[in-house]
Design a protein around this motif. Structure first.
Motif, short mmCIF file in Angstrom:
data_model
loop_
_atom_site.label_atom_id
_atom_site.label_comp_id
_atom_site.label_asym_id
_atom_site.label_seq_id
_atom_site.Cartn_x
_atom_site.Cartn_y
_atom_site.Cartn_z
N LEU A 153 37.14 41.91 40.96
CA LEU A 153 36.48 43.15 40.58
C LEU A 153 34.97 42.97 40.50
O LEU A 153 34.19 43.83 40.94
CB LEU A 153 37.02 43.66 39.25
N ALA A 154 34.54 41.83 39.94
CA ALA A 154 33.11 41.57 39.85
C ALA A 154 32.49 41.42 41.23
O ALA A 154 31.39 41.92 41.48
CB ALA A 154 32.87 40.31 39.02
N SER A 155 33.18 40.75 42.14
CA SER A 155 32.67 40.59 43.50
C SER A 155 32.53 41.93 44.19
O SER A 155 31.55 42.20 44.89
CB SER A 155 33.59 39.67 44.32
N ALA A 156 33.53 42.80 43.99
CA ALA A 156 33.49 44.11 44.61
C ALA A 156 32.37 44.97 44.02
O ALA A 156 31.62 45.63 44.75
CB ALA A 156 34.84 44.81 44.44
N TYR A 157 32.25 44.97 42.72
CA TYR A 157 31.23 45.78 42.06
C TYR A 157 29.83 45.29 42.39
O TYR A 157 28.96 46.07 42.78
CB TYR A 157 31.47 45.74 40.55
N ARG A 158 29.61 44.00 42.24
CA ARG A 158 28.28 43.44 42.48
C ARG A 158 27.91 43.45 43.96
O ARG A 158 26.73 43.54 44.30
CB ARG A 158 28.22 42.00 41.95
N GLY A 159 28.91 43.33 44.83
CA GLY A 159 28.63 43.25 46.26
C GLY A 159 28.66 44.56 47.00
O GLY A 159 28.35 44.62 48.19
N GLY A 160 29.04 45.65 46.32
CA GLY A 160 29.07 46.95 46.97
C GLY A 160 30.26 47.15 47.89
O GLY A 160 30.18 47.89 48.87
N ALA A 161 31.39 46.51 47.58
CA ALA A 161 32.59 46.68 48.40
C ALA A 161 33.27 48.01 48.08
O ALA A 161 33.27 48.45 46.93
CB ALA A 161 33.57 45.54 48.16
N MET A 162 33.87 48.60 49.09
CA MET A 162 34.67 49.80 48.89
C MET A 162 36.15 49.50 49.03
O MET A 162 36.99 50.37 48.79
CB MET A 162 34.25 50.89 49.86
N HIS A 163 36.49 48.25 49.42
CA HIS A 163 37.89 47.87 49.60
C HIS A 163 38.14 46.55 48.88
O HIS A 163 37.37 45.60 49.01
CB HIS A 163 38.23 47.71 51.09
N LEU A 164 39.22 46.51 48.12
CA LEU A 164 39.66 45.31 47.43
C LEU A 164 41.10 45.05 47.82
O LEU A 164 41.98 45.89 47.58
CB LEU A 164 39.54 45.48 45.91
N LEU A 165 41.36 43.92 48.44
CA LEU A 165 42.70 43.57 48.91
C LEU A 165 43.37 42.66 47.89
O LEU A 165 42.80 41.64 47.47
CB LEU A 165 42.63 42.86 50.26
N SER A 166 44.58 43.01 47.49
CA SER A 166 45.27 42.24 46.47
C SER A 166 46.77 42.46 46.56
O SER A 166 47.22 43.53 46.99
CB SER A 166 44.77 42.65 45.07
N PHE A 167 47.54 41.45 46.14
CA PHE A 167 48.98 41.60 45.99
C PHE A 167 49.35 42.07 44.58
O PHE A 167 50.52 42.35 44.32
CB PHE A 167 49.68 40.28 46.26
N ASP A 168 48.38 42.14 43.68
CA ASP A 168 48.62 42.47 42.28
C ASP A 168 48.96 43.95 42.16
O ASP A 168 48.11 44.82 42.38
CB ASP A 168 47.36 42.14 41.47
N GLU A 169 50.20 44.25 41.76
CA GLU A 169 50.63 45.64 41.65
C GLU A 169 49.87 46.39 40.55
O GLU A 169 49.63 47.59 40.67
CB GLU A 169 52.14 45.70 41.39
N GLU A 170 49.52 45.70 39.48
CA GLU A 170 48.77 46.36 38.41
C GLU A 170 47.39 46.78 38.89
O GLU A 170 46.89 47.86 38.57
CB GLU A 170 48.65 45.43 37.20
N LEU A 171 46.75 45.92 39.68
CA LEU A 171 45.43 46.22 40.20
C LEU A 171 45.49 47.38 41.19
O LEU A 171 44.52 48.13 41.34
CB LEU A 171 44.85 44.98 40.87
#
Length: 221
Positions: A153-171
Motif C-alpha cells: 500500500l505504501a509503495s502504491a500510494y507513494r509511487g502513484g500506482a493505480m493498480h495493486l496486484l495481490s492474492f490477499d482477499e482482504e486487500l
C-alpha cells in the motif's frame, strides 16, 4: 545479473503453489509485526499518519512524497512477486505485460522486496532469493516508505500506482476497494484480473500518446 529466463528455469523445480506462498507471506509479516511491537520505535499508526513533508525535511527517515497517479504504474505485493518466480501462472502472465512494455512501471519499496525475498528464501532457497532480488531491483522503480506502513500500500500510494496486484482477499475486498478508491485512487486486483483487463494499445495512447508500437522488450531478459 541473471536474466528472468535463467531465474525462471532455476525456479522450475521448486514445489510451490499460491497457497504456500500466501502462507509464507503471512508468517513473514506476522514475524515482522512481533518484532515491531517489541521495539521502542514509533507506533505504526503514527508512522502512517506522519506528515510526509516533515519526514522528508529531516525529522525522520527519507520518505518519497506521493507521486501523481498513473494507470501505467503498478505495484505487485510480495505474494505476487514470489509467485511470478516460483509458480508461473497468473502472476507471471500479469508481470510479463509490464516486462514487455518499458513505458509501464513496477513500483516497489525496499521493505516490499524484503518480504518477497524472505518468502522466496522460505519456500525455495536463499541463493535463488538473493539472485531474484538483484534482478528485480534493477527493474523496479524504488519508493521510500515510512517505517511500519504496509509495504504494498505504501509503495502504491507513494509511487502513484493505480493498480495493486495481490492474492490477499482482504486487500481485494469490497470494503478495502471502497477505501482505496476514495482515498488513494488505487484498485487492488488479482493478477488474473489485471492480465485480462490490460489493454496496452489504449493505455499507450493515454500515457504516451501516438500509435501503439507493440511490446518493446523481451520479458525474459
Amino acid at each position: 545479473m541473471e536474466s528472468w529466463r535463467a531465474l525462471f528455469d532455476r525456479a522450475a523445480g521448486v514445489d510451490a503453489d499460491e497457497a504456500a506462498i500466501t502462507a509464507a507471506l503471512r508468517a513473514v509479516r506476522a514475524d515482522e509485526g512481533e518484532r515491531s511491537s517489541d521495539s521502542d520505535g514509533a507506533d505504526e499508526n503514527d508512522a502512517h499518519e506522519a506528515d510526509p513533508d516533515e519526514t522528508a525535511a529531516g525529522s525522520g527517515p527519507s520518505v518519497s512524497s506521493p507521486a501523481e497517479s498513473s494507470p501505467a504504474r503498478v505495484v505487485a505485493d510480495a505474494d505476487v512477486l514470489a509467485a511470478d518466480l516460483l509458480v508461473d501462472g497468473d502472476a507471471r502472465a500479469a508481470l510479463d505485460e509490464l516486462r514487455a512494455h518499458t513505458w509501464t512501471v513496477l513500483l516497489a519499496s525496499d521493505p516490499l522486496l524484503d518480504d518477497a525475498e524472505a518468502v522466496i528464501g522460505s519456500v525455495a532457497d536463499g541463493r535463488l532469493a538473493a539472485d531474484w532480488r538483484e534482478r528485480v531491483a534493477a527493474w523496479r522503480q524504488s519508493v521510500a516508505q515510512p517505517p511500519g506502513d504496509h509495504p504494498a500500500l505504501a509503495s502504491a500510494y507513494r509511487g502513484g500506482a493505480m493498480h495493486l496486484l495481490s492474492f490477499d482477499e482482504e486487500l481485494r475486498s469490497a470494503q478495502a476497494g471502497a477505501t482505496l478508491g476514495s482515498q488513494l485512487s488505487i484498485s487492488a486486483r488479482h493478477p488474473q484480473a489485471f492480465a485480462s483487463l490490460f489493454a496496452p494499445e489504449s493505455l499507450y495512447q493515454e500515457v504516451v500518446g501516438g500509435t501503439y508500437p507493440g511490446p518493446d522488450h523481451d520479458p525474459r531478459e
